[in-house]
Structure formats: structure tokens, C-alpha cells
Scaffold this active site. Structure first.
Site, PDB file in Angstrom:
ATOM      1  CD  GLU A 169      -3.131  -0.884   2.418  1.00  0.00           C
ATOM      2  OE1 GLU A 169      -3.110   0.219   2.802  1.00  0.00           O
ATOM      3  OE2 GLU A 169      -3.851  -1.870   2.232  1.00  0.00           O
ATOM      4  CD  GLU A 359      -3.353  -5.997   4.006  1.00  0.00           C
ATOM      5  OE1 GLU A 359      -4.336  -5.077   4.252  1.00  0.00           O
ATOM      6  OE2 GLU A 359      -2.223  -5.925   4.131  1.00  0.00           O
TER       7      GLU A 359
HETATM    8  C1  PNW Z   1      -3.894  -1.752   5.457  1.00  0.00           C
HETATM    9  N1  PNW Z   1      -6.857   4.208   5.884  1.00  0.00           N
HETATM   10  O1  PNW Z   1      -3.975  -0.340   6.268  1.00  0.00           O
HETATM   11  C2  PNW Z   1      -2.789  -2.388   6.001  1.00  0.00           C
HETATM   12  O2  PNW Z   1      -2.259  -2.894   4.837  1.00  0.00           O
HETATM   13  C3  PNW Z   1      -2.804  -3.201   7.001  1.00  0.00           C
HETATM   14  O3  PNW Z   1      -1.654  -3.227   7.447  1.00  0.00           O
HETATM   15  C4  PNW Z   1      -3.988  -2.733   7.861  1.00  0.00           C
HETATM   16  O4  PNW Z   1      -4.017  -3.375   9.087  1.00  0.00           O
HETATM   17  C5  PNW Z   1      -5.211  -3.028   6.998  1.00  0.00           C
HETATM   18  O5  PNW Z   1      -5.258  -2.428   5.987  1.00  0.00           O
HETATM   19  C6  PNW Z   1      -6.442  -2.536   8.067  1.00  0.00           C
HETATM   20  O6  PNW Z   1      -6.514  -1.187   8.200  1.00  0.00           O
HETATM   21  C7  PNW Z   1      -4.682   0.597   5.964  1.00  0.00           C
HETATM   22  O7  PNW Z   1      -7.003   4.878   6.371  1.00  0.00           O
HETATM   23  C8  PNW Z   1      -4.955   1.487   7.115  1.00  0.00           C
HETATM   24  O8  PNW Z   1      -7.319   4.506   4.493  1.00  0.00           O
HETATM   25  C9  PNW Z   1      -5.603   2.734   6.948  1.00  0.00           C
HETATM   26  C10 PNW Z   1      -6.206   3.109   5.819  1.00  0.00           C
HETATM   27  C11 PNW Z   1      -5.916   2.082   4.643  1.00  0.00           C
HETATM   28  C12 PNW Z   1      -5.164   1.006   4.875  1.00  0.00           C
END
Ligand code: PNW
Length: 464
Positions: A169, A359
Site C-alpha cells: 500500500e 488483504e
Molecule cells: C491496511 N486508511 O492499512 C494495511 O495494509 C494493514 O496493515 C492494515 O492493518 C489493514 O489495511 C486494515 O486497516 C490501512 O486509513 C490503514 O485509509 C488505513 C487506511 C487504509 C489501509
């Protein structure tokens, strides 16, 4: 543009679960590990909910065998984990810490012993702090250091890890980290987000050049962008540019498109984007990882409210509002499996490379452990609905090879700390033992994947 795959010739879907180093390992000062930007960020008051940090996390660093046994118990084909750069190269460049490599070697060997395919991510956000002090991802030298680190890891593990991802990401790393400031390193400088984006892509491309024979991918949190109304089309285009096209266009076409350059003019600056950079990105992946949670619905702001909190994560895009429809998970993200179906079909046509959902999962307010069981029916519904969407996408000719649930166990959920839980396994943070208890969703997922067990690996799904 590619064409739809013949659904009858697709190999069976491989299953797995995913995790990330800073979210589970703990042991932040052990075996010579250096400091990462998430150690620094989470130590600053007000950055992470509840003042939580990853100092202990799930203590997976010391419970490697227990945690591999939990993965094995699911009967899945693969485990996706990430490697902490500061464990391997504590200062970010230069000196290598062999004890860091030893840990990941033990993990990989334990996975292989358990007949699980290791899928390794090289960067899941734990940048060594010394590199941030020297400018971080907005600086070109960080990309070069990343390629050196990747080569060190590949040297030790390349004979056993068959599938590699460079970044996880990069949109979050670039824009949540350097533009919105809600992730480490917490900088709020719009243009730095775009600079970071370019250097993350460059780092990926340099790894490709350094490891020409690796089965190499990148993991993107692409999202379908659905304008809420006709007059939000422009806003939606700006969001799509920064969320999706800034990553896919260089990798597929070796270019940044005009719509993106309108919101991110710095990406046309020859000081930043040097001759050969974009060409080195073109065709740089053997597979593409997609993390999917929710669609994005941009709307025209009504002018009355404050700027939308996520505005900062789309620097240069028109002022936006984001509509979140019901139903939602505990973290407030809309549940819409059709978003995944559309995304897979479109991304297949756009890229033509094998796709892996690296994921997918849901934060749900789990009930407490009652008689050793956490009844997380709503998480089961989420996973079930999204797996059905994957099957529809495959039937429509999307070349989807794998599905990884996020995540093995409740862990450090970044800015949300330990308050939002995505795990198939409950971790009791009130006990010193950090007791792991499989939830109902764990048993459900194990049942769901069992009929396919073995078929995936036999077909060498994620392997080249
Ligand atoms: C992803 N947002 O994180 C990550 O790849 C993981 O490590 C994480 O635990 C999972 O998704 C769940 O959140 C994100 O705020 C964290 O847009 C925040 C955001 C997007 C993805």
C-alpha cells in the site's frame, strides 16, 4: 488492455492469511533492531489512539512457532508476512544485522516445514528512522537504500521464498504518511506525498532491476471510485488519479497521465522524475497484490462543513467529501463486495498479470471470549460475501490466483492502536500471556478452504 481469461482454465484459488511486522512482532529493541518511523510516531502523544504502540504488539517475535501453528491450523496454502527493514539494516543503509535475517529465516523454514508457501513483503511501512531523518521517501536516496536492503534479504531467503512483494500500500506510505500526516512519519506536506509516491515506485523498480529472476509483485490498495453524483465526476477523477492511477499507470504504461499531472504537477518536474525512471517501472511486476476493504464515493462538499478529514490524503484534488453508505464495519468502512468484483475485473483488463487479493477483512467489535469462543458472525458474513465476489470476478474472466484474509490475529492497527480488531484469532491484551483464541471466523475460514487444500500448492499457484 488485456482480454478476459478463460474461467475454465484458471487454477484453483489459493488461500492464505496475512500480517505485517510492526503490527505483530514487538521486540522492538531486540537482536540489534534499529528504530523505525512507527516507533517514533507512536511515541508522540496524540498520534495513535489510546497512546498505543508496537513495543509489545503480539510478541510474535518470540512466538513464531505458536503463530505458524495457528496458520497451519487453518489449512491454508500460504502465509503473507512482512520483513522489518530496521531488523535487517538497522540504520537503513550499510551495516547488516545477521540476527534480523536469522529471525526471518527461522520463520520461512517453519512455514516450509508446515507446508505453507511464504509470501514476503519487503516494506510494510517500518522505514528505518535514520532514513527519515535524512528526508524519508520524498528523497531519492531512500529508494536506492531500499533496493540495497532488498538485495540483502533476497540473498539470504531467495532460495526459499518464492513470491515477493516490494511495497505494501504505497498510497498509505506516501499520502497518509507525508500529506495527511495520520500515519508515520506524520508530515503534512501535500507535495511531499507526491514526491514520496514517485520514490516508492522508483524503489520498487530498482528492486526489479536488482532481482530480475524473482517472482516479484507490488501490493496496492486500489479502490473503485464511484462518484456520488454527476457533478462529482471531476472530484472522483482526482481521487482515482492519486489512489489508483499514480501506481498502475507507471507500472503498466511507464507514464503518469495528464489527469494525474493536473492534480500533481510536481510529477512532471524533471528534477524529481529523471530520464529512465518511468521506463524502469513499466512491466516491472509478475503479479499484482490488491488489498481491498471498501469502495470510495466522492461527493461535492456542501460548503457548510469542515474540509473532509481525508482531504489531505488527496493533495491537489478538488475539495471533496466522501460518502460512506451502510452497512459499515467497526472502523467505519462501508461493506460492499461488489466493489471487489468490479475492481478485480477492471484491474485484470488493465494489467493482464495474475492478481492476488493480498488483504481483505473487517474490523468488528468482537464480543468477549465466552467459553473459549468469540462469536464474530459479522466477520464471517464479510468474508463470505467477498469470497463470493471473487468467484464472480473469476467467472467473468479475472485472473485471480489467491485470497489472503486480513489478518491472522488481532494486532496493532496503526493509528487505531489495539482498539480496532481484524483478527481471525483473538489476542487477550489483558493477560501477560497475550493468549490467542481462535474466533468463530477462524473455524469458518478453515472449513471454507479445506476442500481446496493441497490443490493450490500442487498447481504452484503463487509460484512462477
Ligand atoms: C491496511 N486508511 O492499512 C494495511 O495494509 C494493514 O496493515 C492494515 O492493518 C489493514 O489495511 C486494515 O486497516 C490501512 O486509513 C490503514 O485509509 C488505513 C487506511 C487504509 C489501509
Amino acid at each position: 488492455m488485456s482480454t478476459p481469461a478463460d474461467p475454465s482454465s484458471l487454477p484453483p484459488l489459493a488461500y492464505g492469511v496475512a500480517s505485517a511486522s510492526y503490527q505483530i512482532e514487538g521486540a522492538v529493541a531486540e537482536d540489534g533492531r534499529g528504530v523505525s518511523i512507527w516507533d517514533t510516531f507512536s511515541a508522540e502523544p496524540g498520534r495513535v489512539r489510546g497512546g498505543d504502540d508496537g513495543t509489545l504488539a503480539c510478541d510474535s517475535y518470540h512466538r513464531l512457532d505458536d503463530d505458524v501453528a495457528l496458520v497451519r491450523g487453518l489449512g491454508v496454502d500460504a502465509y503473507r508476512f512482512s520483513i522489518a527493514w530496521p531488523r535487517v539494516v538497522p540504520e537503513g543503509r550499510g551495516r547488516v544485522e545477521p540476527r534480523g535475517l536469522d529471525y526471518y529465516e527461522r520463520l520461512v523454514d517453519a512455514l516450509l516445514e508446515a507446508d505453507l508457501e511464504p509470501v514476503a513483503t519487503l516494506y510494510h511501512w517500518d522505514l528505518p528512522q535514520p532514513l527519515e531523518d535524512a528526508g524519508g521517501w520524498p528523497v531519492r536516496a531512500t529508494a536506492e537504500a531500499f533496493a540495497d536492503y532488498a538485495a540483502v534479504v533476497h540473498d539470504r531467503l531467495g532460495d526459499r521464498v518464492t513470491s515477493w512483494a516490494t511495497h505494501n500500500e504505497p498510497w498509505c506510505a506516501a499520502y497518509l504518511g507525508y500529506a495527511a500526516g495520520v500515519h508515520a512519519p506524520g508530515r503534512r506536506e501535500g507535495e511531499a506525498g507526491h514526491r514520496a509516491a514517485h520514490h516508492l515506485l522508483l524503489g520498487h523498480a530498482l528492486v526489479r532491476q536488482a532481482l530480475p529472476d524473482a517472482h516479484l509483485g507490488i501490493v496496492l490498495n486500489l479502490a473503485p471510485v464511484w462518484a456520488e453524483s454527476r457533478d462529482a465526476a471531476d472530484i472522483a477523477d482526482g481521487v482515482d488519479a492519486i489512489r489508483n492511477r499514480v501506481w498502475l499507470d507507471p507500472i503498466v504504461d511507464g507514464a503518469y497521465d495528464d489527469g494525474l499531472l493536473r492534480v500533481a504537477p510536481v510529477l512532471a518536474d524533471p528534477e524529481l522524475v529523471r530520464p529512465g525512471d518511468l521506463e524502469s517501472m513499466r512491466g516491472s511486476i509478475d503479479w499484482l497484490g490488491i488489498n481491498y476493504y471498501t469502495p470510495i464515493r466522492p461527493a461535492v462538499p456542501d460548503g457548510r462543513g469542515e474540509p473532509h478529514p481525508e482531504q489531505g490524503a488527496y493533495p491537489g484534488a478538488p475539495e471533496l467529501d466522501l460518502v460512506v453508505r451502510e452497512p459499515r464495519t467497526d472502523i467505519g468502512w462501508e461493506i460492499e463486495p461488489r466493489g471487489l468484483e468490479e475492481l478485480l475485473v477492471d484491474t485484470h483488463l488493465r494489467t493482464g498479470v495474475p492478481l492476488v487479493i493480498t488483504e481483505n477483512g473487517a474490523a468488528m467489535a468482537d464480543a468477549d471470549v465466552v467459553d473459549g469462543v468469540v462469536d464474530d458472525r459479522d466477520r464471517i458474513d464479510y468474508l463470505d460475501g467477498h469470497l463470493a465476489a471473487v468467484e464472480r470476478a473469476r467467472a467473468a474472466g479475472a485472473d485471480v490466483r489467491g485470497y489472503f484474509a486480513w489478518t491472522l490475529m488481532d494486532n496493532f492497527e496503526w493509528a487505531e492502536g489495539y482498539a480496532k480488531t481484524f483478527g481471525l484469532v483473538h489476542v487477550d491484551r489483558s493477560s501477560q500471556m497475550l493468549t490467542r483464541t481462535p474466533k468463530a471466523s477462524y473455524t469458518w475460514f478453515a472449513d471454507r478452504v479445506t476442500p481446496e487444500r493441497g490443490r493450490g500448492r500442487a498447481a504452484g499457484l503463487l509460484r512462477p
